[in-house]
Each structure stands twice: as C-alpha cells, then as structure tokens.
Write an enzyme that holds these catalytic residues in place. Structure first.
Site, PDB file in Angstrom:
ATOM      1  N   LYS A   1     -19.110 -24.849  23.497  1.00 43.14           N
ATOM      2  CA  LYS A   1     -17.777 -25.262  23.039  1.00 43.14           C
ATOM      3  C   LYS A   1     -17.759 -25.543  21.542  1.00 43.14           C
ATOM      4  CE  LYS A   1     -15.372 -26.270  27.178  1.00 43.14           C
ATOM      5  NZ  LYS A   1     -14.353 -26.991  27.897  1.00 43.14           N
TER       6      LYS A   1
ATOM      7  N   LYS B   1     -15.291 -16.197  31.505  1.00 41.96           N
ATOM      8  CA  LYS B   1     -14.562 -16.819  32.617  1.00 41.96           C
ATOM      9  C   LYS B   1     -13.090 -16.961  32.275  1.00 41.96           C
ATOM     10  CE  LYS B   1     -14.689 -21.832  32.110  1.00 41.96           C
ATOM     11  NZ  LYS B   1     -14.674 -23.083  32.799  1.00 41.96           N
TER      12      LYS B   1
ATOM     13  N   LYS C   1      -8.239 -21.706  30.397  1.00 43.92           N
ATOM     14  CA  LYS C   1      -6.931 -22.180  29.918  1.00 43.92           C
ATOM     15  C   LYS C   1      -6.756 -21.890  28.439  1.00 43.92           C
ATOM     16  CE  LYS C   1      -7.129 -26.478  32.579  1.00 43.92           C
ATOM     17  NZ  LYS C   1      -8.404 -27.119  32.213  1.00 43.92           N
TER      18      LYS C   1
HETATM   19  N1  AQP Z   1     -12.601 -19.320  35.770  1.00 44.14           N
HETATM   20  C1  AQP Z   1     -12.891 -20.258  36.649  1.00 44.14           C
HETATM   21  N2  AQP Z   1     -13.370 -19.928  37.867  1.00 44.14           N
HETATM   22  C2  AQP Z   1     -13.670 -20.886  38.775  1.00 44.14           C
HETATM   23  N3  AQP Z   1     -13.491 -22.210  38.560  1.00 44.14           N
HETATM   24  C3  AQP Z   1     -13.010 -22.580  37.369  1.00 44.14           C
HETATM   25  N4  AQP Z   1     -12.721 -23.787  36.834  1.00 44.14           N
HETATM   26  C4  AQP Z   1     -12.252 -23.621  35.575  1.00 44.14           C
HETATM   27  N5  AQP Z   1     -12.226 -22.322  35.265  1.00 44.14           N
HETATM   28  C5  AQP Z   1     -12.690 -21.644  36.351  1.00 44.14           C
HETATM   29  C6  AQP Z   1     -12.900 -25.034  37.558  1.00 44.14           C
HETATM   30  O1  AQP Z   1     -11.706 -25.807  37.429  1.00 44.14           O
HETATM   31  C7  AQP Z   1     -12.050 -27.185  37.388  1.00 44.14           C
HETATM   32  C8  AQP Z   1     -11.326 -27.856  36.291  1.00 44.14           C
HETATM   33  O2  AQP Z   1     -11.750 -27.343  35.070  1.00 44.14           O
HETATM   34  P1  AQP Z   1     -11.354 -28.092  33.750  1.00 44.14           P
HETATM   35  O3  AQP Z   1      -9.922 -27.963  33.515  1.00 44.14           O
HETATM   36  O4  AQP Z   1     -11.833 -29.482  33.778  1.00 44.14           O
HETATM   37  O5  AQP Z   1     -12.150 -27.444  32.589  1.00 44.14           O
HETATM   38  P2  AQP Z   1     -12.843 -26.104  32.368  1.00 44.14           P
HETATM   39  O6  AQP Z   1     -13.870 -25.828  33.393  1.00 44.14           O
HETATM   40  O7  AQP Z   1     -13.302 -26.141  30.949  1.00 44.14           O
HETATM   41  O8  AQP Z   1     -11.646 -25.086  32.567  1.00 44.14           O
HETATM   42  P3  AQP Z   1     -11.046 -24.070  31.553  1.00 44.14           P
HETATM   43  O9  AQP Z   1      -9.931 -23.371  32.219  1.00 44.14           O
HETATM   44  O10 AQP Z   1     -12.096 -23.201  30.949  1.00 44.14           O
HETATM   45  O11 AQP Z   1     -10.408 -24.987  30.478  1.00 44.14           O
HETATM   46  P4  AQP Z   1     -10.599 -25.031  28.915  1.00 44.14           P
HETATM   47  O12 AQP Z   1     -10.203 -23.671  28.427  1.00 44.14           O
HETATM   48  O13 AQP Z   1      -9.652 -26.120  28.497  1.00 44.14           O
HETATM   49  O14 AQP Z   1     -12.044 -25.361  28.644  1.00 44.14           O
HETATM   50  C9  AQP Z   1     -13.568 -27.285  37.268  1.00 44.14           C
HETATM   51  O15 AQP Z   1     -14.101 -27.615  38.537  1.00 44.14           O
HETATM   52  C10 AQP Z   1     -13.974 -25.893  36.865  1.00 44.14           C
HETATM   53  O16 AQP Z   1     -15.278 -25.551  37.353  1.00 44.14           O
END
Ligand code: AQP
Length: 347
Positions: A122, A205, A208
C-alpha cells in the site's frame, strides 16, 4: 451507553470482522466477505464493524467518509446481516479500539511490523510519505479483534499475515504481564471464499480504489451497467476449456469462471461441464444475468435504506452501545493488569 456486559451465548464462538468505508463496495467484498458473514451469524455471536479508523490511514474526504460508512452499513443489512442477531457499528464510536491499539503499539516490535507485506504494497515507493497509521494498521486490527476476545476471524488470503500478528500480540501481552487476558483468535477460512480479480487485469484483485470503474462490479451498479462491464471484461479469444487445469494459464478466464461458480454456488468443474467449449460471447451474457439476479435485490434494498440515513445512523449507534458493553470491561481489566491507576471500574 450501556453499562451491562454482553455475554457470548453459551457454546458459541465469537466472530469479529471489519470492512473499510472507502467507497465503491464491490462484488469482491460481497463474495469474499459479506456473504460469508451472513451465513456465520447462525453459528457464531457475530460482531461486524465498519472500520472508519482504518479508512483514514489514507486521506478520506469527510462527507464522502460519512456517505461510505452509511453505504457499507446499508449493504450489510441489505445482504442479510440481522442487526438484532449480530452487532453492527462503526469503529470510531467505540473508543476502546483506539485505546487498545495504543497499548498494543507498546507491545508490538518494530521488526514484526516491518515484515507486513500489505504495508509494503500500500505504501509502494512513497514509503517515507505514508502515514504512521498505515504502518500501525495491524496493531489496530489486533485491537479490533481482541477488544471483544473474538475466537474466530473470517479472513481472506490477504489478511492472514495480520491475523498471525494479532496472535503474536495477544501472546506477547499475556506473557509480558503474566496473565491470560487475550485468547488467540483462529482464522475462519471458507472453502467457498472467492478471491475476485479485476475485470481489466486477472492478476490484480478487484479493489475499491482501482481508478478504473470498469475493473469492478459495484454493489450499486444497475443491470445495464453490470452487463456492460462484464461484456467489456478482458478475456482471451479461446473458448472455455472443459478441464479446470487449463484455466491456470488463463487468469481472466479463470476469474470469470470463478465468479460464476461463486454466484451459482457450485464448483468450477460444474461451470466448465456446462460451458466448456463455448465462447465468451455465449458465456458473458449468462454470467451477467446471474450477477444481476444475485446483486440487484441487494442494490435495490441498499438504495431504499439509504433514503433514510437517520435510520442507518440509529442502527449503528445501537450497535456501538452493544459493542461498548463488551469492550469496556475488557479495557478495565487491561488497565488493572498494566497497572494504570484511576477509574478503571467505570472505564
Ligand atoms: N477482490 C476481492 N476478492 C475477495 N475478497 C475481497 N475483499 C476485498 N477485496 C476482495 C474482502 O473484503 C473484506 C473487506 O475489505 P476491506 O474493505 O476492509 O479492504 P480491502 O481488502 O483493502 O478491500 P479493497 O476493495 O481492496 O479496498 P481498498 O481499495 O480500499 O484497499 C475483506 O475481508 C477482504 O478480504
């Protein structure tokens, strides 16, 4: 604020899990986390948290943060989280999370945090400019879990390292103070948990924060947009194979097949038994129909709930009271164990 202590129902373990209100909730969040949370409610006492303190480890626009916090809450409720059965709240309303995180910062070794791969990913090349909060994210995550003495944590592959660190922190605290304050939480891994990849790049992956909206299916996308995004999803030009092994060198095809299997609640083998030998021109519209059938009811319900933001705020406030009733006495015990003088009993 309630003063009573919420007890986990006898024999049931306690789950804690969180999701960041960083906008654009997507299909990956749904298939990788939210839908599993719904099914866990029956087997565990479940605590679900909109982790707004984690979200501000990178800057968030204040109005957007409020909007995203309500959207996450609305999505969880629309997907089937029962706010009577489970506790749903936003993290900043329960100050014990931040307090316990500070205490853990004083137990955690720099070397442990230096090994965390998520920080490296990150922070990227701009490491010197990353916030201290982003670096210390895992100690706050440990506090989130251990504030409630959670026994199980649903984790995706990407969070396994942080959960191991949580166990190390719990063990270190217990050992330094010679008291068994914190249990060691276990990962709750799902056979069906799906890692959903970007629609534009099968190696990244679905996220968001991806700048391309076409890389993800948002929980609020309507039927037309879902169809359009799936049509545009990157693929190769071959037909779908009949054997799973043939997907290993075709990440984009594997991703779409995986999404279909997760949405249809069946195995990859089953999907290939039906679609093997057929081209993406045939497969994509079927996938889009399935995605619309699964996601539209949730999106519609989210939109309905979001028309009354005051109701969502009230649900979160009630959840925060219930969470506080668990976290407050735990922190009082932690104060005593550490040797803090003061009003620990009404902490
Ligand atoms: N692509 C994904 N496939 C499966 N699971 C996913 N999760 C996130 N992306 C995927 C799961 O969603 C939960 C919440 O995630 P989060 O919002 O706390 O943060 P993250 O994992 O960092 O999700 P993002 O979408 O990638 O957000 P940003 O872009 O803000 O960093 C977790 O259980 C995660 O595993």
């Amino acid at each position: 604020m309630g003063n009573s202590t919420e007890q986990a129902p006898a024999g049931k373990g306690r789950i804690f899990s969180g999701i960041q209100p960083t906008g654009n909730l997507h299909l990956g969040n749904y298939l990788g986390a939210i839908r599993n949370w719904v099914s866990l409610q029956n087997d565990f006492e479940s605590i679900y948290c909109v982790v707004d303190l984690h979200a501000i480890t990178v800057h968030q626009d204040p109005l957007q943060l409020q909007k995203s916090t309500r959207e996450v809450a609305a999505c969880l409720i629309a997907a089937g989280i029962s706010t009577d059965q489970s506790i749903l709240f936003n993290q900043s309303c329960v100050p014990q999370h931040a307090e316990l995180a500070w205490i853990f910062n004083c137990v955690t070794r720099l070397g442990w945090l230096n090994r965390m791969t998520q920080f490296k990913e990150k922070a990227g090349k701009n490491r010197e400019n990353a916030s201290v909060g982003l670096y210390a994210y895992p100690t706050l995550m440990a506090a989130d879990i251990l504030c409630y003495r959670a026994t199980h944590v649903p984790v995706g592959e990407d969070q396994k390292q942080h959960l191991e660190l949580t166990r190390d922190i719990a063990q270190a605290f217990n050992s330094i103070y010679g008291r068994d304050v914190f249990p060691l939480p276990n990962p709750q891994i799902f056979g069906t948990a799906t890692r959903v990849m970007s629609l534009r790049d099968g190696a990244a992956k679905m996220s968001k924060s991806d700048v391309s909206d076409n890389s993800r299916i948002n929980m609020t996308d309507d039927a037309d947009l879902i169809l359009q995004k799936i049509r545009k999803a990157k693929t190769d030009s071959d037909a779908l194979p009949s054997e799973v092994v043939a997907l290993s060198s075709r990440p984009e095809a594997a991703n779409l097949v995986g999404i279909y299997a997760a949405l249809a609640d069946c195995s990859t083998e089953n999907v290939l038994a039906e679609f093997g030998g057929r081209g993406f021109g045939e497969f994509k519209p079927m996938l889009a129909d399935l995605a619309v059938a699964r996601l539209s009811p949730i999106g519609d319900e989210m939109r309905r709930l979001l028309k009354n933001p005051g109701d969502i705020d009230a649900v979160l406030a009630k959840g925060a009271d219930r969470a506080t009733a668990i976290a407050r006495p735990l922190l009082a015990q932690v104060h005593d164990v550490i040797g803090f003088l003061g009003k620990s009993t009404d902490h």
